[in-house]
Design an enzyme around this catalytic site. Structure first.
Site, PDB file in Angstrom:
ATOM      1  N   ASP A 119       0.802  -1.214   0.000  1.00 27.43           N
ATOM      2  CA  ASP A 119       0.000   0.000   0.000  1.00 27.43           C
ATOM      3  C   ASP A 119       0.841   1.273   0.000  1.00 27.43           C
ATOM      4  OD1 ASP A 119      -2.318  -1.363  -0.167  1.00 27.43           O
ATOM      5  OD2 ASP A 119      -3.071  -0.836   1.812  1.00 27.43           O
ATOM      6  N   ARG A 331      -5.014   1.606   3.624  1.00 28.18           N
ATOM      7  CA  ARG A 331      -4.841   0.300   4.270  1.00 28.18           C
ATOM      8  C   ARG A 331      -3.765  -0.452   3.531  1.00 28.18           C
ATOM      9  NH1 ARG A 331      -8.783  -1.144   7.691  1.00 28.18           N
ATOM     10  NH2 ARG A 331      -8.391  -3.335   7.362  1.00 28.18           N
TER      11      ARG A 331
END
Length: 333
Positions: A119, A331
């Site tokens: 991420d 996230r």
């Protein structure tokens, strides 16, 4: 403070495409996988130079390959496979509509695609390649590789938190559950090794236990580590390293064992324990090369992330000054 600067040391590889099977040409164009290409060929949706192809047809970049009248193109370039120490704030995508993406930042003269998941707010090991088949194979096997992370959370780590992360015991069906390697490295920091076929979403694991991840660094996938590679720098993988990843992914896909042992000894599973750990083992590659310049319109001229390296140069021929711009978080795994 360093900025991403234009790196003119890259030159486009001179490579003439050898004739390749039609399904691989379609796959290399990024349109679909080889298997899907075979289906499209059988459905007579593919034409080569205006005609339906014969079985076993091979094509080059000079041929006009169309799917439903859409012309496909494949860049004539040598296969390349990179290991990047991705900075926080960079999106691991090739979508040029996404700001601060790693492909634009690297500015390598090839149609690269990031492999696997990491991420925007996470750092560490990320692979990129222009080999479409290999990208799909390894991405599909993303949770089949052993991975090692250093994680910082928002509050003091309790013994109960460590015990629950380690896990083990038996399932409701009576099956023995794998334990997870955890090494506490500070009051709020720990090292975790995730085995194949286990939950690889560290943020969710911590959130379920009442903790928030504030920093996540992936330091190893299989036996490939960051070694001395600074943040924002990359290096080419050797043919042996690429083969190891490809074969490991293939074996992982067919393995049903809960204790997969297909990975190399250096990346092998460790017994669950709590204590101080040593840094992940080094691999070849040296300091690597830093990010190249961003193209006009990219977010290349931004301040580096706090704490990230600045004015770092390559010991092995890299040019430019690599540092990561800030970006929105999300996230991560």
């Amino acid at each position: 403070m360093a900025e991403l600067t234009t790196n003119n040391s890259h030159t486009a590889p001179t490579h003439i495409m050898e004739p390749k099977r039609l399904n691989k040409f379609i796959s290399d164009s990024g349109f679909c996988s080889r298997r899907e290409a075979d289906r499209l060929i059988e459905e007579e949706r593919v034409t080569v130079n205006g005609k339906l192809p014969e079985p076993g047809t091979k094509v080059t970049a000079k041929d006009k390959v169309r799917i439903d009248d859409q012309l496909l193109t494949v860049r004539e370039e040598e296969p390349v496979f990179l290991l990047l120490n991705k900075p926080s704030g960079m999106s691991a995508t090739a979508d040029m509509g996404v700001r601060d993406n790693v492909v634009r930042a690297i500015n390598y003269p090839a149609s690269l695609q990031p492999i696997g998941h990491l991420d925007r707010d996470a750092e560490g090991v990320l692979f990129l390649s222009n080999d479409g088949d290999l990208v799909r194979k390894i991405t599909k096997a993303d949770t089949k590789f052993e991975k090692e992370y250093i994680v910082t959370v928002d509050k003091l780590i309790s013994p109960e938190f460590i015990a629950k992360l380690i896990g083990g015991g038996e399932s409701e069906a009576g099956e023995k559950l794998q334990k997870t390697f955890i090494a506490k490295e500070g009051s709020t920091r720990f090292r975790i090794i995730l085995k194949p076929n286990t939950n690889h979403n560290i943020k969710r694991m911590c959130e379920d236990l009442g903790y928030k991840v504030v920093h996540l660094q992936r330091v190893r996938i299989e036996n490939l580590t960051l070694a001395k590679l600074p943040t924002g720098h990359w290096r080419k993988l050797s043919a042996a390293e690429v083969e190891m990843l490809a074969s490991a992914g293939s074996r992982a896909g067919s393995s049903k064992s809960k204790d997969n042992d297909y990975f190399s000894p250096r990346g092998g599973a460790s017994k669950a324990r709590v204590g101080k750990s040593k840094p992940a083992g080094a691999t070849k590659g040296g300091a690597g090369k830093s990010f190249g310049g961003s193209k006009p319109g990219s977010a290349g001229n931004k301040s580096p992330r706090k704490g990230g390296p600045s004015n770092t140069s390559s010991r092995s021929g890299g040019a430019g000054k690599g540092a990561a711009p800030k970006g929105r978080t999300g996230r991560g795994r």
